[in-house]
Design an enzyme around this catalytic site. Sequence first.
Site, PDB file in Angstrom:
ATOM      1  N   GLU A   1       0.822  -1.213   0.000  1.00  0.00           N
ATOM      2  CA  GLU A   1       0.000   0.000   0.000  1.00  0.00           C
ATOM      3  C   GLU A   1       0.858   1.266   0.000  1.00  0.00           C
ATOM      4  O   GLU A   1       1.957   1.288   0.537  1.00  0.00           O
ATOM      5  CB  GLU A   1      -0.914   0.000   1.235  1.00  0.00           C
TER       6      GLU A   1
ATOM      7  N   CYS B   1       3.408   8.490   1.126  1.00  0.00           N
ATOM      8  CA  CYS B   1       3.941   7.528   2.096  1.00  0.00           C
ATOM      9  C   CYS B   1       4.164   6.208   1.359  1.00  0.00           C
ATOM     10  O   CYS B   1       3.227   5.589   0.863  1.00  0.00           O
ATOM     11  CB  CYS B   1       2.938   7.380   3.233  1.00  0.00           C
TER      12      CYS B   1
ATOM     13  N   CYS C   1       6.600  -7.168   7.251  1.00  0.00           N
ATOM     14  CA  CYS C   1       7.725  -6.646   8.035  1.00  0.00           C
ATOM     15  C   CYS C   1       8.260  -7.772   8.912  1.00  0.00           C
ATOM     16  O   CYS C   1       7.480  -8.574   9.418  1.00  0.00           O
ATOM     17  CB  CYS C   1       7.249  -5.479   8.903  1.00  0.00           C
TER      18      CYS C   1
ATOM     19  N   CYS D   1       6.294  -4.836  15.972  1.00  0.00           N
ATOM     20  CA  CYS D   1       5.937  -3.845  16.981  1.00  0.00           C
ATOM     21  C   CYS D   1       4.474  -4.105  17.350  1.00  0.00           C
ATOM     22  O   CYS D   1       3.637  -4.292  16.459  1.00  0.00           O
ATOM     23  CB  CYS D   1       6.133  -2.442  16.438  1.00  0.00           C
TER      24      CYS D   1
ATOM     25  N   CYS E   1       1.410  -2.160  15.777  1.00  0.00           N
ATOM     26  CA  CYS E   1       1.411  -1.899  14.334  1.00  0.00           C
ATOM     27  C   CYS E   1       0.736  -3.015  13.544  1.00  0.00           C
ATOM     28  O   CYS E   1       1.062  -4.194  13.710  1.00  0.00           O
ATOM     29  CB  CYS E   1       2.855  -1.719  13.865  1.00  0.00           C
TER      30      CYS E   1
ATOM     31  N   CYS F   1      -1.242   5.941   9.854  1.00  0.00           N
ATOM     32  CA  CYS F   1       0.018   5.308  10.290  1.00  0.00           C
ATOM     33  C   CYS F   1      -0.257   3.993  10.991  1.00  0.00           C
ATOM     34  O   CYS F   1      -1.076   3.933  11.902  1.00  0.00           O
ATOM     35  CB  CYS F   1       0.721   6.174  11.328  1.00  0.00           C
TER      36      CYS F   1
HETATM   37  N1  SAH Z   1       9.252   0.387   9.904  1.00  0.00           N
HETATM   38  C1  SAH Z   1       9.506   1.777   9.924  1.00  0.00           C
HETATM   39  C2  SAH Z   1       8.732   2.487   8.862  1.00  0.00           C
HETATM   40  C3  SAH Z   1       7.220   2.378   9.016  1.00  0.00           C
HETATM   41  S1  SAH Z   1       6.703   3.904   9.601  1.00  0.00           S
HETATM   42  C4  SAH Z   1       9.230   2.347  11.284  1.00  0.00           C
HETATM   43  O1  SAH Z   1       8.646   1.652  12.100  1.00  0.00           O
HETATM   44  O2  SAH Z   1       9.644   3.467  11.533  1.00  0.00           O
HETATM   45  C5  SAH Z   1       5.213   3.577  10.324  1.00  0.00           C
HETATM   46  C6  SAH Z   1       5.035   4.570  11.476  1.00  0.00           C
HETATM   47  O3  SAH Z   1       3.720   4.410  11.998  1.00  0.00           O
HETATM   48  C7  SAH Z   1       5.992   4.256  12.606  1.00  0.00           C
HETATM   49  O4  SAH Z   1       6.391   5.400  13.309  1.00  0.00           O
HETATM   50  C8  SAH Z   1       5.129   3.410  13.468  1.00  0.00           C
HETATM   51  O5  SAH Z   1       5.647   3.315  14.727  1.00  0.00           O
HETATM   52  C9  SAH Z   1       3.819   4.126  13.374  1.00  0.00           C
HETATM   53  N2  SAH Z   1       2.697   3.278  13.748  1.00  0.00           N
HETATM   54  C10 SAH Z   1       2.644   1.931  13.699  1.00  0.00           C
HETATM   55  N3  SAH Z   1       1.435   1.493  14.132  1.00  0.00           N
HETATM   56  C11 SAH Z   1       0.726   2.589  14.455  1.00  0.00           C
HETATM   57  C12 SAH Z   1      -0.597   2.778  14.926  1.00  0.00           C
HETATM   58  N4  SAH Z   1      -1.415   1.768  15.144  1.00  0.00           N
HETATM   59  N5  SAH Z   1      -1.008   4.037  15.156  1.00  0.00           N
HETATM   60  C13 SAH Z   1      -0.192   5.097  14.891  1.00  0.00           C
HETATM   61  N6  SAH Z   1       1.058   4.967  14.420  1.00  0.00           N
HETATM   62  C14 SAH Z   1       1.521   3.729  14.201  1.00  0.00           C
HETATM   63 FE1  SF4 Z   2       7.561  -2.914  11.064  1.00  0.00          FE
HETATM   64 FE2  SF4 Z   2       5.366  -1.641  11.865  1.00  0.00          FE
HETATM   65 FE3  SF4 Z   2       7.420  -1.939  13.553  1.00  0.00          FE
HETATM   66 FE4  SF4 Z   2       7.649  -0.260  11.465  1.00  0.00          FE
HETATM   67  S1  SF4 Z   2       6.221  -0.053  13.187  1.00  0.00           S
HETATM   68  S2  SF4 Z   2       9.153  -1.786  12.174  1.00  0.00           S
HETATM   69  S3  SF4 Z   2       6.425  -1.353   9.925  1.00  0.00           S
HETATM   70  S4  SF4 Z   2       6.173  -3.603  12.679  1.00  0.00           S
END
Ligand code: SAH
Ligand code: SF4
Length: 403
Positions: free
Chosen positions: A136, A151, A158, A162, A165, A389
């Site tokens: 996406e 974006c 991944c 996290c 996420c 995000c």
């Molecule tokens: N993997 C990289 C790039 C992805 S960025 C990283 O983690 O930085 C995606 C961003 O969205 C990251 O800052 C992540 O922490 C944030 N994110 C992930 N899940 C989210 C959620 N449920 N609500 C808001 N932000 C979120």
């Molecule tokens: Fe992967 Fe989501 Fe963690 Fe970014 S925030 S490293 S996309 S699991």
Amino acid sequence: MTVLTHPDTRPRINSVASDDLNEAERERIRVKSALFAPPEARLEDGRRDLVGMSREELATLMTEIGEKPFRAKQIWHWIYHQGATDFSKMSTIAKPLQAKLAEHFIVGRPTTTTEQTSVDSTRKFLFRFRDGQEAETVYIPDRKEDRGAVCISSQVGCTLSCTFCHTGTQKLVRNLGPAEIVGQFMAARDSYKEWPSPSADMPRFLSTIVLMGMGEPLYNYDNVAKAMRIIMDGEGIALSRRRITLSTSGVVPMMDRCGDELGINLAISLHAVTNELRDQIVPLNRKYPIEELMAACRRYPAASNSRRITFEYIMLRGVNDSEADARELVRLIKDMPAKVNLIPFNPWPGSDFKPSTREQLAKFAKIVMDAGFASPIRTPRGQDILAACGQLKTESERQRKTA
Ligand code: SAH
Ligand code: SF4
């Protein structure tokens, strides 16, 4: 979710990361990344996709078909400045050569499977690549001016998980290749008809890139770097390195390379200020703990007062949003050219976190701001179409290995 409170006594890697250690780690990351390599950018009939090739590769391809290497410059202009996908539209190229190019090559784009536009004008694309895998991309228009951020995803799924996420619940399927990374941006530009590429002093609708889509870009560094070099090339899309931000959950050994070689802006998904908590919600922290991450930020070559490192901090109710957390955050980034982006948690199906209350968000933001750091609260965009995000996820699954 349960939060550990006992002190963390596990041994940690030496906090002063030596160059040798980093080099060994980079090699390990490169080897692992190669296991998830994208397929070759070639059609079944043998024609190669010119998108995603470096200038040098393009020149080599020209000699391979018996043409002069300078043709590469001409074609580059058509592909990346004009946005042409059809050789017969490349009017400065003689007809017989147009036909010859079409015999050997294509100028590809990912297929748009779905395109949804949110009530707030955010647009989400689901792109399908040649092998059927999908990722996406989201365009987030500025609410006041005619500009906006694209974006971009760097991987399908991944490897990291996290806990807050949505993408993290999708196993890594594979890395995206340069053609697929540049292709997301070009296909988004097609959708807004922003061709030819506006010159440097003209406003652009698709004005910035954030590598904040699916995946961890620093676990696919070579492909991401190649794609960004193409996008930054002054004779094509010509987007300045100042308008590109890479977000990482903290792949420390690759941060130096990214700063040295690409000089693009950096965003860090920090989200917790103690190793105990960060180990749980951003599991990569077990490998590269906060002290090492902060040290890598302090030496990031492309940061300055006018190009601050963004610390992304997702606000999870009762988990990481106390005033003590805010004060510790300030201590961690003290003396750094930094800004903080407070992200309200965006829920997704199956997630068990809750967003912080407005009051708590405001209290947290004030502590950070009073310490001299900009700390805007990010307004969630495109929530109605799961484009915000951390909400991105596709149906792609890694194919089972068969004998
Ligand atoms: N993997 C990289 C790039 C992805 S960025 C990283 O983690 O930085 C995606 C961003 O969205 C990251 O800052 C992540 O922490 C944030 N994110 C992930 N899940 C989210 C959620 N449920 N609500 C808001 N932000 C979120
Ligand atoms: Fe992967 Fe989501 Fe963690 Fe970014 S925030 S490293 S996309 S699991």
